[in-house]
Structures are given as C-alpha cells and as structure tokens.
Enzyme design. Structure first.
Site, PDB file in Angstrom:
ATOM      1  N   ARG A   1     -31.630  11.184  53.198  1.00 36.15           N
ATOM      2  CA  ARG A   1     -30.492  11.144  52.278  1.00 36.15           C
ATOM      3  C   ARG A   1     -29.345  10.331  52.902  1.00 36.15           C
ATOM      4  NH1 ARG A   1     -27.591  16.399  49.494  1.00 36.15           N
ATOM      5  NH2 ARG A   1     -27.297  17.059  51.660  1.00 36.15           N
TER       6      ARG A   1
ATOM      7  N   ASP B 103     -22.318  23.184  54.199  1.00 35.08           N
ATOM      8  CA  ASP B 103     -22.151  21.755  54.436  1.00 35.08           C
ATOM      9  C   ASP B 103     -20.927  21.276  53.675  1.00 35.08           C
ATOM     10  OD1 ASP B 103     -22.912  21.439  51.777  1.00 35.08           O
ATOM     11  OD2 ASP B 103     -24.826  20.484  52.222  1.00 35.08           O
TER      12      ASP B 103
END
Length: 540
Positions: A169, A453
């Site tokens: 990603r 996150d």
C-alpha cells in the site's frame, strides 16, 4: 526496456542512509521522475476536484450515484480480469508496516496476504520510506533476518510456500515526499512508494510466481482510479512486463467512493483485484464531507459505530454485491485487537468479539478480512474456513438480494447512539498518544489493546471537531466546547506523565502531540488531513 537517464537531476534531499544506494539507483530514480513528470499534473487536478466536490456537498448535504456513469452500472457484461493464482484465496490478510521484524512476522503469520503498509501504518520518515523498500527486497531475495536487541530472539523466514503474498500500500494522492525533488518539485509520495517498489520488484515477483500487487488508499472517485490505471499501463510497458500483470485492490474508505464502486472497478478492470471495506477512514470521510450538514450527520462515539449500524451495513453489503457482480474479491474490515500477555480474561472477551465479526463477514459474502496481529489469524481463518471450505473464495455468491439506495449510505441518523463524555475523553487520549508515537516515526501503535494507525487519529480529531461545532450536550450535562477539550487534553498530559515517569515524558513529543491534536480539532478551518500539518513537524 532499459530505463532512460533522467533529463534533469533527481535530488535526494536527505542525509545518506545505510544501503540506500540499493534502492535509490539512477535507473529507479529515473523511473520515479518519469512518473512525476507524466502524472503529477493530473494528480493536482484531481486534488482540486476533491475540493470542488466537498463544496458541493456542503451546499446540498447529499450524495447520489453518478448519472453520467449510469451506463457502466447498467451494463452487466463487463467483469474485472481473472484473479491470478497468488491472489485467488484471500481469506485472511494481516496488515502492518514494513520494518524488519514486522516483515518477517507478517510473511510467517499464516495469513494468505500481507498488506505491506507505506501509508497509514507508517510514519513517512525518510528512513522508514527507504528501509521499508530494502526490507521487501531482502524478503524476496531471502536475505532477511532479525535479532531483537532487547530479548536476543532471532527471526527468519519460513519456507517459500508458507509465506503470505504481499500486497503493498503506497501513500495516498494528497501526500508529497519532501526528500525527493524532480525539477525542483516534491514528488507525490504515492509515486515514490509505488515507483521504487515496482521498479525493483516487478520482475522478481513474477519469477516467484506472484506479481506486483497493490492496495490503493484514500481514493475518492473513479477518475482517481483511472489515473492509477494509466500509471500501471505506463509502468508495465516501461519495465517490459505484460499488461495486466499489476493487480490493485481499492480501499473504499471515503464516502464519495462508496457511490462509485462499480465505476472504480471499471476503470481498473484490467488490473482490478477487489475492493476493501474499512471503518475509521470511512467515518472520518463522512465527518469531513458532511461537517456542514447539521445534527443528522453527527456521529456517536467511534466504538458505537460498528459495521452493523444500518448505514455501515448498507455500505458493506453494497460492496459485496458490487464486487461479486464484477468478479472481484470483497475484503472485509480490520480486527484491531492486540492480545494481552497478562490478562487472559480480556483476551477471551476480545477473541469472542473478533470471531463474531469475522463470522458475520464470511456469512455476508466477503471473501476475506483483515487482522492486525498474528494471534488473530487462526480466529479469522476458522470463520472463513467454515463458510468457504476448500473453495478459494465465494465470488459466485452474487447477493442479488441487496438493494441499497443512495440515501441509505448517508443515513447516519438511523443510529440511535449518541456522543458521550467518555467518548470525548477517549478521542483526546487516543489522539495524543497516537500523534506522539507518529512524531517519533511509529505509524502502527498499540493503544488500550487496539492497534491504531493514522485513520484512528483522523476519526478522533474529527469527532472532537464535529461535536464542538455541533454544540453537542453529553449525558453528564456538559457541552462540547474548546475549553472542555483543552481541559481534558491537559489532564491527559498529566496522566501520561504519571504513567510513564518524568524522564520518559521529557524524552517524548507529548506537548507537541497535545498541541497538534488541539490545532486540528479546534481550528475553525477543518484540515483535510491531519498528516499534512503533522508531516511538517516530522523529523527525518
């Protein structure tokens, strides 16, 4: 084909790192420069379009499926490209940053897929950007090991056929990389992450029987997916691998993208692998886009907005229906629990919740789901094994019973839970603790037994902002005000100082994190992304 020499210097504006020459080769930098020159102008136009669309939502307080793409949605004949063997079974995916220990543990975890994250689970210091690339190269060449300096424990890769398949990603379109300049301009972080990884590993991965596979974050429209598709076409020609080798899974983590799922798959159809349904970024996007929409768009505490909330269920069921209609994988959300080594009672309750969540996803037709910790892999695996058996996926389950209307996706007021005072306290606590770690270069952080996150910090600061601007009254009679947020934040700083000790407190970035959280939570002008002002303060 061989890479051309750059027509003007590519400037690496950073202190040299060990082994960086293995990543920042002239040929790889020339490829990144070519990506920048060809595609950054289009990226700029798409970012401007985001602002225009946000202004339109502010004016109308609604969204709808696009009339101009109705023919794509109505055409039942098109499908995405068939799945490559390495991506056909995705029943459990583990996520995490690309530090050396995580790289080994994730590949060894027993999960089918590892989302190797240069985005929300990684604070983009230059060291993290470059060493993350090195760790993946080392993993693919089996030149990776790790010894924990504290415990002395050693880590090494299992046999090749036992390793997870990597889906990488890159950063979202909005973030630049300040350490890499082309023609005097900062290169978008997406092109740095994608470009270096693709250039060094595309052929190597093909030789291993896999390929360059990607998760695409923060996508807001099918036009942004079209840009990625054009990047893939160019990149495959540039290094001389067959068209269609790249596979991309798009995170449907913005409310605007939820109205364009079919169009996003259509734009990427030669390279599409699937769509993913997340939670925190999706809720953050709802707050961001509908922040002027009045009381009916005010969200309750983040932990009260589960995937069974009516508007979230509409989103997930539409995603499964859309993916399977078009032959793509539908990937579910995150199980973020971090097991406790000291409290088995906490683990027991949490594992039961994880199992129930994964059972629901597998029962709804998802082909796989995410976990944040290796201990959760067997739990999620059992849920999907029970439904899939020996089948690699359930894309044949078309969910033709699903009929989601445009209004269903934004029916936030269908949820009866309300914002609470403890919810405000938690948003401040988690926001400060996460931002402090991020400023130290850590993007994935265990806080209160959950792996958090950057999306966590975004929903935390967004809820503080929304509740204050909506003049929410909590169950204890207090109102959400800037003064209340400041009071709670000051108390949290003192609690942290008492918890970790004066020396550790002084060595951290606690006051800086406190100030940044309050800046983005209290400013009248809502910052599009917390990571933009945070990146200005990130050292390294």
């Amino acid at each position: 084909m061989s890479a051309p020499a750059p027509s003007s210097p590519v400037v690496v504006d950073a202190e040299p790192l060990p082994r960086q020459e293995e990543v920042l080769t002239d040929e790889a930098l020339a490829f990144v420069a070519e990506l920048h020159r060809r595609f950054t102008p289009r990226r700029a136009g798409l970012l401007a379009r985001r602002a225009e669309r946000r202004a339109e939502i502010a004016r109308t307080s609604t969204l709808d499926f696009l009339p101009e793409t109705a023919a794509i949605r109505a055409d039942d004949s098109w499908k995405v490209a068939p799945s490559p063997a390495a991506l056909n079974d995705r029943r459990v995916e583990i996520t995490g940053p690309t530090d050396r220990k995580m790289t080994i543990n994730a590949l060894n975890s027993g999960a089918k897929i590892w989302l190797a994250d240069f985005e929300d689970a990684s604070a983009p210091t230059w060291e993290n950007v470059v060493t993350g690339q090195l760790n993946l190269i080392d993993a693919y060449t089996r030149a990776i090991d790790f010894t924990d300096p504290n415990s002395g424990k050693s880590y090494a890769l299992k046999a090749e056929d036992e390793l997870a398949t990597v889906v990488m990603r890159p950063r979202g379109w909005h973030l630049n990389e300040r350490h890499l300049l082309v023609d005097g301009e900062q290169v978008p972080g997406a092109f740095v992450d994608f470009g270096l990884y693709f250039f060094h590993n595309a052929q190597r991965l093909l030789d291993l029987g896999k390929g360059p596979y990607f998760y695409l974050p923060k996508t807001e429209s099918h036009l942004e997916a079209r840009l990625w598709n054009d990047v893939f076409v160019f990149a495959q020609d540039y290094v001389g691998i067959p068209q269609g080798t790249v596979r991309a899974t798009v995170l449907i983590e913005t409310i605007t993208a939820a109205y364009e799922m079919e169009e996003i798959l259509y734009e990427l159809r030669d390279h599409a692998s699937g769509l993913n349904a997340g939670r925190w970024d999706y809720l953050f996007s709802i707050v961001k886009n509908f922040r002027d929409g009045g009381p009916r768009f005010v969200l309750p505490d983040r932990n009260a907005v589960t995937m069974t909330a009516p508007f979230m269920r509409a989103y997930t069921e539409l995603l499964v229906r859309t993916c399977h209609k078009r032959g793509a994988h539908a990937i579910g959300g995150m199980a973020a629990f971090i097991p406790s080594r000291r409290d088995e009672a906490v683990n027991k309750v949490a594992f039961e919740k994880v199992k129930a969540d994964k059972d629901r996803e597998a029962g709804d037709g998802f082909d796989g789901s995410w976990v944040a910790h290796p201990d959760l892999v067997p739990i999620a695996m059992a849920s999907f094994d029970a439904v899939l058996g020996d089948r690699p996926n359930q894309k044949d389950r078309l969910r033709e019973d699903v009929d989601v209307k445009a209004a269903d996706l934004i029916a936030v007021d269908s949820l009866h839970a309300k914002p609470t005072y403890p919810g405000l306290v938690n948003a401040v606590q988690v926001g400060i603790r996460y931002i402090e770690a991020w400023l130290r270069g850590l993007g994935a952080v265990a806080i209160f037994n959950l792996m958090e996150d950057a999306a966590t910090a975004e929903i935390s600061r967004s809820q503080i902002w929304q509740w204050i601007n909506a003049d929410v009254e909590f169950e204890n009679g207090e109102r959400a005000t800037p003064e209340l947020a400041r009071k709670i934040a000051a108390e949290e700083l003192e609690n942290i100082r008492a918890e970790i000790g004066a020396d550790a407190f002084a060595a951290g970035h606690w006051q800086q994190a406190h100030d940044l959280l309050l800046e983005v939570a209290l400013d009248a002008d809502y910052a599009d992304f917390l990571t933009l002002p945070a990146y200005e303060q990130l050292k390294g």
